[in-house]
Design a protein around this motif. Sequence first.
Motif, PDB file in Angstrom:
ATOM      1  N   LYS A 143      -5.090  53.398 -40.028  1.00 12.77           N
ATOM      2  CA  LYS A 143      -5.609  54.429 -40.914  1.00 12.77           C
ATOM      3  C   LYS A 143      -5.432  55.848 -40.383  1.00 12.77           C
ATOM      4  O   LYS A 143      -5.326  56.785 -41.160  1.00 12.77           O
ATOM      5  N   ARG A 144      -5.421  56.028 -39.053  1.00 12.94           N
ATOM      6  CA  ARG A 144      -5.526  57.368 -38.500  1.00 12.94           C
ATOM      7  C   ARG A 144      -4.942  57.420 -37.093  1.00 12.94           C
ATOM      8  O   ARG A 144      -4.858  56.409 -36.415  1.00 12.94           O
ATOM      9  N   THR A 145      -4.580  58.623 -36.673  1.00 13.35           N
ATOM     10  CA  THR A 145      -4.131  58.856 -35.301  1.00 13.35           C
ATOM     11  C   THR A 145      -5.202  59.674 -34.586  1.00 13.35           C
ATOM     12  O   THR A 145      -5.710  60.658 -35.132  1.00 13.35           O
ATOM     13  N   TYR A 146      -5.546  59.248 -33.368  1.00 15.76           N
ATOM     14  CA  TYR A 146      -6.552  59.935 -32.560  1.00 15.76           C
ATOM     15  C   TYR A 146      -5.899  60.454 -31.289  1.00 15.76           C
ATOM     16  O   TYR A 146      -4.991  59.824 -30.739  1.00 15.76           O
ATOM     17  N   LEU A 147      -6.408  61.573 -30.802  1.00 17.06           N
ATOM     18  CA  LEU A 147      -6.013  62.100 -29.499  1.00 17.06           C
ATOM     19  C   LEU A 147      -7.279  62.160 -28.651  1.00 17.06           C
ATOM     20  O   LEU A 147      -8.244  62.820 -29.034  1.00 17.06           O
ATOM     21  N   PHE A 148      -7.270  61.432 -27.555  1.00 19.57           N
ATOM     22  CA  PHE A 148      -8.393  61.413 -26.623  1.00 19.57           C
ATOM     23  C   PHE A 148      -7.915  61.955 -25.288  1.00 19.57           C
ATOM     24  O   PHE A 148      -6.720  62.108 -25.053  1.00 19.57           O
ATOM     25  N   SER A 149      -8.855  62.183 -24.390  1.00 19.14           N
ATOM     26  CA  SER A 149      -8.504  62.460 -23.002  1.00 19.14           C
ATOM     27  C   SER A 149      -9.575  61.848 -22.127  1.00 19.14           C
ATOM     28  O   SER A 149     -10.705  61.634 -22.573  1.00 19.14           O
ATOM     29  N   CYS A 150      -9.205  61.561 -20.901  1.00 23.17           N
ATOM     30  CA  CYS A 150     -10.181  61.091 -19.921  1.00 23.17           C
ATOM     31  C   CYS A 150      -9.577  61.207 -18.532  1.00 23.17           C
ATOM     32  O   CYS A 150      -8.353  61.299 -18.382  1.00 23.17           O
ATOM     33  N   ALA A 151     -10.458  61.214 -17.551  1.00 24.66           N
ATOM     34  CA  ALA A 151      -9.999  61.178 -16.172  1.00 24.66           C
ATOM     35  C   ALA A 151      -9.297  59.836 -15.965  1.00 24.66           C
ATOM     36  O   ALA A 151      -9.754  58.812 -16.473  1.00 24.66           O
ATOM     37  N   ASP A 152      -8.199  59.834 -15.272  1.00 26.54           N
ATOM     38  CA  ASP A 152      -7.392  58.638 -15.031  1.00 26.54           C
ATOM     39  C   ASP A 152      -6.875  58.036 -16.340  1.00 26.54           C
ATOM     40  O   ASP A 152      -7.036  56.857 -16.618  1.00 26.54           O
ATOM     41  N   ARG A 153      -6.265  58.904 -17.124  1.00 27.02           N
ATOM     42  CA  ARG A 153      -5.704  58.508 -18.417  1.00 27.02           C
ATOM     43  C   ARG A 153      -4.742  57.331 -18.299  1.00 27.02           C
ATOM     44  O   ARG A 153      -4.757  56.432 -19.131  1.00 27.02           O
ATOM     45  N   ASP A 154      -3.897  57.342 -17.261  1.00 27.95           N
ATOM     46  CA  ASP A 154      -2.898  56.277 -17.130  1.00 27.95           C
ATOM     47  C   ASP A 154      -3.548  54.912 -16.939  1.00 27.95           C
ATOM     48  O   ASP A 154      -3.073  53.914 -17.485  1.00 27.95           O
ATOM     49  N   ALA A 155      -4.648  54.868 -16.193  1.00 28.27           N
ATOM     50  CA  ALA A 155      -5.368  53.602 -16.018  1.00 28.27           C
ATOM     51  C   ALA A 155      -5.984  53.149 -17.342  1.00 28.27           C
ATOM     52  O   ALA A 155      -5.975  51.955 -17.659  1.00 28.27           O
ATOM     53  N   PHE A 156      -6.514  54.102 -18.118  1.00 23.29           N
ATOM     54  CA  PHE A 156      -7.091  53.749 -19.410  1.00 23.29           C
ATOM     55  C   PHE A 156      -6.025  53.189 -20.343  1.00 23.29           C
ATOM     56  O   PHE A 156      -6.212  52.139 -20.965  1.00 23.29           O
ATOM     57  N   VAL A 157      -4.882  53.883 -20.440  1.00 22.87           N
ATOM     58  CA  VAL A 157      -3.804  53.439 -21.333  1.00 22.87           C
ATOM     59  C   VAL A 157      -3.300  52.060 -20.903  1.00 22.87           C
ATOM     60  O   VAL A 157      -3.077  51.175 -21.740  1.00 22.87           O
ATOM     61  N   ALA A 158      -3.124  51.847 -19.595  1.00 24.83           N
ATOM     62  CA  ALA A 158      -2.652  50.543 -19.098  1.00 24.83           C
ATOM     63  C   ALA A 158      -3.658  49.437 -19.425  1.00 24.83           C
ATOM     64  O   ALA A 158      -3.266  48.345 -19.871  1.00 24.83           O
ATOM     65  N   ALA A 159      -4.943  49.719 -19.229  1.00 25.54           N
ATOM     66  CA  ALA A 159      -5.972  48.711 -19.524  1.00 25.54           C
ATOM     67  C   ALA A 159      -6.041  48.421 -21.025  1.00 25.54           C
ATOM     68  O   ALA A 159      -6.201  47.269 -21.438  1.00 25.54           O
ATOM     69  N   LEU A 160      -5.908  49.456 -21.844  1.00 26.34           N
ATOM     70  CA  LEU A 160      -5.918  49.254 -23.298  1.00 26.34           C
ATOM     71  C   LEU A 160      -4.707  48.439 -23.737  1.00 26.34           C
ATOM     72  O   LEU A 160      -4.826  47.506 -24.534  1.00 26.34           O
ATOM     73  N   ARG A 161      -3.540  48.759 -23.191  1.00 26.71           N
ATOM     74  CA  ARG A 161      -2.340  47.986 -23.529  1.00 26.71           C
ATOM     75  C   ARG A 161      -2.491  46.526 -23.121  1.00 26.71           C
ATOM     76  O   ARG A 161      -2.040  45.626 -23.834  1.00 26.71           O
ATOM     77  N   GLU A 162      -3.118  46.302 -21.981  1.00 23.43           N
ATOM     78  CA  GLU A 162      -3.346  44.924 -21.526  1.00 23.43           C
ATOM     79  C   GLU A 162      -4.248  44.175 -22.509  1.00 23.43           C
ATOM     80  O   GLU A 162      -3.969  43.028 -22.870  1.00 23.43           O
ATOM     81  N   LYS A 163      -5.318  44.832 -22.947  1.00 21.59           N
ATOM     82  CA  LYS A 163      -6.215  44.188 -23.925  1.00 21.59           C
ATOM     83  C   LYS A 163      -5.485  43.928 -25.248  1.00 21.59           C
ATOM     84  O   LYS A 163      -5.682  42.892 -25.868  1.00 21.59           O
ATOM     85  N   LEU A 164      -4.638  44.882 -25.656  1.00 21.20           N
ATOM     86  CA  LEU A 164      -3.883  44.685 -26.898  1.00 21.20           C
ATOM     87  C   LEU A 164      -2.872  43.542 -26.742  1.00 21.20           C
ATOM     88  O   LEU A 164      -2.667  42.762 -27.678  1.00 21.20           O
ATOM     89  N   ALA A 165      -2.247  43.432 -25.566  1.00 23.99           N
ATOM     90  CA  ALA A 165      -1.288  42.356 -25.314  1.00 23.99           C
ATOM     91  C   ALA A 165      -1.982  40.990 -25.362  1.00 23.99           C
ATOM     92  O   ALA A 165      -1.403  40.010 -25.840  1.00 23.99           O
ATOM     93  N   GLN A 166      -3.218  40.926 -24.873  1.00 26.08           N
ATOM     94  CA  GLN A 166      -3.977  39.678 -24.935  1.00 26.08           C
ATOM     95  C   GLN A 166      -4.220  39.251 -26.380  1.00 26.08           C
ATOM     96  O   GLN A 166      -4.387  38.075 -26.672  1.00 26.08           O
ATOM     97  N   ARG A 167      -4.201  40.225 -27.283  1.00 23.91           N
ATOM     98  CA  ARG A 167      -4.390  39.944 -28.700  1.00 23.91           C
ATOM     99  C   ARG A 167      -3.056  39.786 -29.439  1.00 23.91           C
ATOM    100  O   ARG A 167      -3.014  39.722 -30.644  1.00 23.91           O
ATOM    101  N   GLY A 168      -1.951  39.855 -28.678  1.00 25.67           N
ATOM    102  CA  GLY A 168      -0.645  39.628 -29.275  1.00 25.67           C
ATOM    103  C   GLY A 168       0.053  40.879 -29.777  1.00 25.67           C
ATOM    104  O   GLY A 168       0.945  40.820 -30.598  1.00 25.67           O
ATOM    105  N   HIS A 169      -0.342  42.046 -29.286  1.00 30.47           N
ATOM    106  CA  HIS A 169       0.265  43.312 -29.709  1.00 30.47           C
ATOM    107  C   HIS A 169       0.791  44.027 -28.482  1.00 30.47           C
ATOM    108  O   HIS A 169       0.160  44.007 -27.426  1.00 30.47           O
ATOM    109  N   THR A 170       1.945  44.690 -28.608  1.00 28.04           N
ATOM    110  CA  THR A 170       2.546  45.359 -27.455  1.00 28.04           C
ATOM    111  C   THR A 170       1.772  46.583 -27.019  1.00 28.04           C
ATOM    112  O   THR A 170       1.774  46.942 -25.858  1.00 28.04           O
ATOM    113  N   GLY A 171       1.115  47.288 -27.951  1.00 28.64           N
ATOM    114  CA  GLY A 171       0.313  48.433 -27.598  1.00 28.64           C
ATOM    115  C   GLY A 171       1.067  49.733 -27.466  1.00 28.64           C
ATOM    116  O   GLY A 171       0.498  50.740 -27.113  1.00 28.64           O
ATOM    117  N   THR A 172       2.372  49.720 -27.696  1.00 31.39           N
ATOM    118  CA  THR A 172       3.119  50.979 -27.648  1.00 31.39           C
ATOM    119  C   THR A 172       3.275  51.523 -29.053  1.00 31.39           C
ATOM    120  O   THR A 172       3.373  50.764 -30.011  1.00 31.39           O
TER     121      THR A 172
END
Length: 173
Positions: A143-172
């Motif tokens: 539905k929408r595109t969001y822009l977030f920020s956080c300390a250690d962004r790369d770790a957050f993105v990697a962890a989110l991609r991992e959770k998405l991969a567990q659900r069968g989605h590449t996350g990119t």
Amino acid sequence: MTRTFTIRWDKIVRCTTLIATPLLLGAMALLIRDIHSQTLPPYGGYFLFILVMSIMLWAVCNAPRKIELCDNAIVLRRLVGRKTIPLTEITGTQPYRSTTATARLWGSGGFFGYTGWFANKELGTFFAYAGDMKEAFVVSTSKRTYLFSCADRDAFVAALREKLAQRGHTGTV
């Protein structure tokens, strides 16, 4: 398991907030003085007071504090309330570095963070909850595109991609 990431403010956000807050509070005090001394028409003074107070309250309430990666959702904690995005709605995520000009459509461009509707050629129209644009990342949903920020962004993105991969989605994106 929930992982929590803090949202840091960059120099622009810190300076804008530190300068604008006393100016807006001072403007509100002057409006109250002028309303009571009847140098302003009452309705005009009340309107301006409510307008300035609403701007401050909106910015303060939407100020992003931290973002949590839960088992089934991303939860953005604001000063007041939260924004939850279920992982099932996420179509992708990636670190973000703007290479084009970004227009603010509605929101704050540095007062208590970068929050609100923005648009640029790279992302189209998106909603931002960020404190430091150097730590920004994109989360796309159906539905929408969001822009977030956080300390250690790369770790957050990697962890989110991992959770998405567990659900069968590449996350990119």
